[in-house]
Design an enzyme around this catalytic site. Structure first.
Site, PDB file in Angstrom:
ATOM      1  N   ASP A  48     -21.353  -2.958 -84.112  1.00  0.00           N
ATOM      2  CA  ASP A  48     -22.044  -2.524 -84.996  1.00  0.00           C
ATOM      3  C   ASP A  48     -22.905  -1.184 -84.830  1.00  0.00           C
ATOM      4  O   ASP A  48     -23.858  -0.446 -86.014  1.00  0.00           O
ATOM      5  CB  ASP A  48     -23.073  -3.703 -85.197  1.00  0.00           C
ATOM      6  CG  ASP A  48     -22.996  -4.188 -86.580  1.00  0.00           C
ATOM      7  OD1 ASP A  48     -22.287  -3.691 -87.067  1.00  0.00           O
ATOM      8  OD2 ASP A  48     -23.128  -5.978 -85.772  1.00  0.00           O
TER       9      ASP A  48
HETATM   10  C1  BGC Z   1     -27.464  -4.573 -82.637  1.00  0.00           C
HETATM   11  C2  BGC Z   1     -26.088  -5.642 -82.609  1.00  0.00           C
HETATM   12  C3  BGC Z   1     -26.268  -5.562 -83.993  1.00  0.00           C
HETATM   13  C4  BGC Z   1     -27.017  -5.722 -84.925  1.00  0.00           C
HETATM   14  C5  BGC Z   1     -27.136  -6.267 -86.495  1.00  0.00           C
HETATM   15  C6  BGC Z   1     -28.277  -3.818 -83.984  1.00  0.00           C
HETATM   16  O1  BGC Z   1     -29.632  -3.260 -83.279  1.00  0.00           O
HETATM   17  O2  BGC Z   1     -27.121  -4.037 -81.206  1.00  0.00           O
HETATM   18  O3  BGC Z   1     -25.668  -5.803 -82.196  1.00  0.00           O
HETATM   19  O4  BGC Z   1     -24.723  -6.862 -84.558  1.00  0.00           O
HETATM   20  O5  BGC Z   1     -27.676  -4.539 -85.222  1.00  0.00           O
HETATM   21  O6  BGC Z   1     -27.125  -5.395 -87.579  1.00  0.00           O
HETATM   22  C1  NOJ Z   2     -23.608  -9.149 -83.422  1.00  0.00           C
HETATM   23  C2  NOJ Z   2     -23.599  -9.161 -83.918  1.00  0.00           C
HETATM   24  O1  NOJ Z   2     -23.880 -10.378 -84.568  1.00  0.00           O
HETATM   25  C3  NOJ Z   2     -22.296  -8.718 -84.563  1.00  0.00           C
HETATM   26  O2  NOJ Z   2     -21.483  -8.788 -85.611  1.00  0.00           O
HETATM   27  C4  NOJ Z   2     -21.555  -7.358 -82.859  1.00  0.00           C
HETATM   28  O3  NOJ Z   2     -19.691  -7.374 -83.701  1.00  0.00           O
HETATM   29  C5  NOJ Z   2     -22.099  -7.611 -82.320  1.00  0.00           C
HETATM   30  N1  NOJ Z   2     -23.733  -7.657 -82.515  1.00  0.00           N
HETATM   31  C6  NOJ Z   2     -21.869  -5.826 -81.790  1.00  0.00           C
HETATM   32  O4  NOJ Z   2     -22.111  -4.854 -81.985  1.00  0.00           O
END
Ligand code: BGC
Ligand code: NOJ
Length: 813
Positions: free
Chosen positions: A485
């Protein structure tokens, strides 16, 4: 240091001191009503949606931590204490908290008075039950007083924490049975048709429902004036902060016990039956709950039924092995966590506030991999819900709301890995169940019935979306981000606080993802197989060709010499290359490409995994990338926003460690595969709890990487795709009991030192008791396999579906 131990026979984790390095929690509830419950009775509960229908209040990031829950105060003579340790941090002569499957029990004692609290949500009903037992262990009579305490949330947890100009004037309660039954009915007078119940099954000496009256305005939960005064005030809340507190008196002879049952329930009435008489709520649903659970015997029976439910569920896959840590994690706790991620998605934990994210499209599809063998019918329903949020062009809402099942407009779409996870989830479901019929289900696009097509068409749109959205190198365009993400290659955000995920300041049409390409090559063959088995030969041929082409593209444009590249940015520059200053090598594309078997034939796969080991491995797991970004890069987005070693910037992001584990099994390296499995597995770090800090029985999303000052410290336990993927890695690839379209493939890949293990696996209405003999000490390879004593050709157990138990003997060699 350890703060507890596993009681494997009881399937419980036993916490032996209350001051754990972080609150260690459990989840109560299995269908609609849920509670989060910490080892000091902290937490809260909600009905179906943690944001919109929250029954009790919880303040995140509070000081002290984890203040607020279902509290019981004891007054024994003049001695006031809290038997769950918090909130008074009372000195206890004894303390233990057992977190079991869907229930928890706190037992403690002080000065000859023993206390136990068994908390759970019964199957099928919308309430928490707290059974309390007080026992006089002293030699003299005791006059004991018990005060209960919960704080009601005004339903919408977000408004509850923010909109005080309104909230302080709307709180309303009703009280019955001299205060034994307390009803929280804020907003019931207008548009709500539900109220909360907090009741006890015995007569009370008094009650309170107004927080300030009970606590005192300047007191914390650790010093309720009322308890110290030893007398309830019978306060009736009007606005401000409604609470529920019962005051109960009991005389206990030496050796005598008294059991009480508290019910904390959600009650709903049809709109035309809301009122008993003007201003008085219809208590019928509350009465029904209390009739059912209002005795200690009834509570015990409900708990026994809950235990039966979990026995049956976890009986579907169990492991016996010399390595007890692996056996208990794979057989019990990992699957338990998978059920929790199924129920919660990423909504409510001690790190997810319950007011933020809905159900993720990619998250829910991946979670499915971990629970489809347990509750296949519910997996089926989940698939249809998820698919209904897909857009007609194959892209998808990134999230949807659990109550409405509608796509979430605030986040929208554009995460270009999303569509492929649907193929991955559906393939796992069909392999598990053999139910190809699901492909013919008519499923809306964009939740619009008029756009409904068969689920198969949804899969085709997913597949085609990737084929049609490629960039200059022929690799898939990344969109807002892929699985990571934080790889926001079209975002270019300069505005503080702006969302990296939903802002796109730059439509490059250039930024490409090697990971999406690898996911395509990994999951594509399942699509081909689905087409073949449903006689769609032409489509199968087209898809196979597209996969072969993508594989070539990865080899040509996604290879850096010693590992797979990660992406190309909006300028077409490489990400995850030795040419980069930071972020030279990433775990995701390497794990997934080898999972997809790219480069198994030409040595690239081995090279890639050796590079991962060499450059990314640490003693606590494999970090996401190296070197971590030292500064913020406009063209990379959130990944470079984190301090080095945390989260996606070089943290040990546990979710993708099992991709490497699985990849290692593709190379047949069982010892290394198992090593990558154990490094992030919490049970192996039980005695390292002061550093790891989080529950030793569940996976965390992240463990701080080697660049972080707090290397080895875990964060964000429970709601993570790590649960599903580690379960896949251990059950299907290491122990090697893997559903395939033809049946159950037996293909272990284990350390040479693991000389035997056995698995009981329920599969399509038959039970397979599989024992594996590795006295040869190999890492991979099945020499012989017998089913009920008869040798089998090959290693696939066909789905027998005869309701019987079958003995499978496997000899490796
Ligand atoms: C986090 C990710 C997460 C995302 C969700 C980010 O701030 O680092 O792990 O999946 O937010 O929107
Ligand atoms: C958490 C999110 O829930 C997931 O969708 C994503 O793949 C990981 N973070 C990595 O960014």
């Amino acid at each position: 240091m350890q703060y507890g131990y596993f009681d494997d026979n009881a399937r419980e984790y036993v916490i032996t001191r209350p001051d754990t390095p972080y609150p260690w929690i459990n989840y109560l509830g299995s269908e609609d009503f849920y509670g989060l419950f910490s080892n000091t009775s902290g937490g809260y509960c909600f009905y179906r949606d943690a944001r919109l229908l929250r029954l009790t209040r919880y303040r995140y990031n509070n000081v002290p931590t984890d203040a607020g829950g279902r509290y019981f105060y004891i007054r024994d003579g003049g001695d006031v204490w809290t038997p769950s340790w918090m909130p008074m941090k009372s000195t206890l002569d004894r303390y233990e908290c057992r977190h079991g499957m869907g229930y928890s029990r706190i037992s403690s004692a002080r000065k000859g008075l023993a206390f136990s609290q068994t908390s759970f949500v019964p199957l099928k009903d919308n309430c928490e039950i707290h059974k309390i037992v007080l026992t006089n262990e002293s030699k003299t009579d005791k006059d004991v007083e018990l005060f209960s305490f919960i704080e009601f949330c005004l339903w919408n947890a977000n408004d509850d924490m923010t909109n005080f100009q309104r909230n302080f004037s709307i709180g309303e309660v009703e009280v019955e049975a001299n205060g034994a039954r307390i009803y929280h009915k804020t907003e019931y007078r207008e548009r709500r048709n539900h109220y909360a119940l907090w009741a006890v099954n015995v007569p009370v000496a008094g009650f309170d429902t107004d927080r300030q009256t009970f606590l005192g305005l300047y007191n914390g939960f650790d010093h309720p004036d009322t308890v110290f005064a030893g007398k309830a005030n019978n306060s009736v809340a009007s606005g401000w902060a409604p609470i529920g507190s019962h005051h109960i008196k009991a005389r206990l002879k030496p050796g005598e016990s008294k059991a009480l049952v508290f019910v904390l329930g959600y009650c709903e009435n049809p709109d035309d039956k809301k009122w008993e008489k003007p201003g008085v709520i219809n208590k019928a649903p509350a009465n029904a709950l209390l009739d059912k659970y209002g005795s200690p015997e009834a509570a015990d029976k409900a708990l026994a039924a809950l235990k039966d439910y979990w026995d049956a569920l976890l009986g579907r896959f169990s492991v016996d092995a010399e390595d007890k840590r692996m056996a208990r994690m794979a057989g019990v706790w990992n699957q338990y966590q998978c059920m929790v991620t199924f129920n919660m998605s990423r909504s409510a934990s001690y790190f997810e506030s319950g007011i933020g994210r809905g159900m993720g499209f990619r998250d829910s599809n991946q979670d499915l991999l971990g629970f489809v063998h347990l509750v296949p019918e519910r997996a089926r329903a989940r698939i249809l819900d998820i698919a209904a949020t897909q857009f007609p062009d194959g892209s998808a809402y990134h999230q949807y709301q659990p109550l409405t099942k509608r796509g979430n407009n605030e986040v929208g779409s554009g995460f270009n890995d999303d569509p492929l996870w649907l193929i991955c989830g559906v393939a796992a479901y069909i392999k598990e169940t053999g139910d190809f019929g699901i492909l013919d289900e008519k499923v809306p696009f964009d939740n619009k019935e008029e756009l409904a097509e068969s689920l198969f068409v949804h899969l085709k749109r997913s597949f085609d979306y990737t084929v049609k959205h490629t960039g200059p190198h022929g690799l898939p365009l990344i969109g807002r981000a892929d699985w990571n993400d934080c790889l926001n290659l079209n975002c270019f955000s300069k505005t503080p606080g702006e969302s990296f995920q939903t802002t796109a300041n730059f439509e490059s049409g250039v930024a490409e993802s090697v990971l999406i390409a690898a996911i395509f090559v990994f999951t594509g063959p399942d699509y081909v197989e689905i087409c073949r088995r449903t006689k769609r030969e032409e489509e199968a041929a087209y898809a196979a060709k597209a996969i072969a082409a993508m594989t070539e593209t990865i080899k040509q444009h996604g290879w850096d010499g010693n590992w797979f590249l990660r992406a190309y940015d909006a300028y077409g520059h490489k990400i995850g290359s030795h040419e980069c200053e930071d972020g030279q090598i990433f775990i995701e594309s390497n794990g997934f490409a080898v999972m997809a078997e790219i480069g198994l034939d030409d040595g690239r796969a081995k090279k890639a995994l050796d590079s991962v080991k060499d450059k990314l491995d640490t003693k606590y797991g494999i970090v996401l990338q190296q070197p971590a970004y030292k500064e913020y890069h406009l063209e990379l987005g959130e990944v470079s926003s984190y301090p080095p070693g945390y989260k996606e910037n070089g943290g040990i992001f546990c979710h993708n460690n099992p991709w490497v584990t699985i990849a290692e099994t593709k190379l047949g390296r069982g010892t290394r595969a198992f090593e990558t499995y154990t490094k992030i597995c919490p049970a192996y770090r039980e005695d390292d709890s002061d550093l790891r800090r989080l529950e030793p029985y569940v996976y965390a999303q992240m463990v701080a990487g080697k660049d972080a000052p707090r290397f080895g410290e875990a964060k964000n336990s429970w709601l993570t795709g790590t649960a599903a993927w580690t379960f896949v890695s251990i059950s299907q690839y290491i122990l090697g009991v893997r559903p395939v379209f033809d049946g159950l493939l037996i293909d272990p890949c284990i350390p040479s030192s693991m000389k035997s293990f056995s698995v009981i696996r329920h599969f399509q209405n038959a039970v397979y008791r599989i024992t594996v003999d590795n006295s040869a000490g190999v890492e991979k390879g099945v020499k012989s396999l017998t089913l009920d004593g008869k040798p089998l050709n090959g290693a696939v157990l066909l789905a027998l579906g005869d309701g019987k138990t079958h003995e499978v003997k496997v000899v490796m060699g």
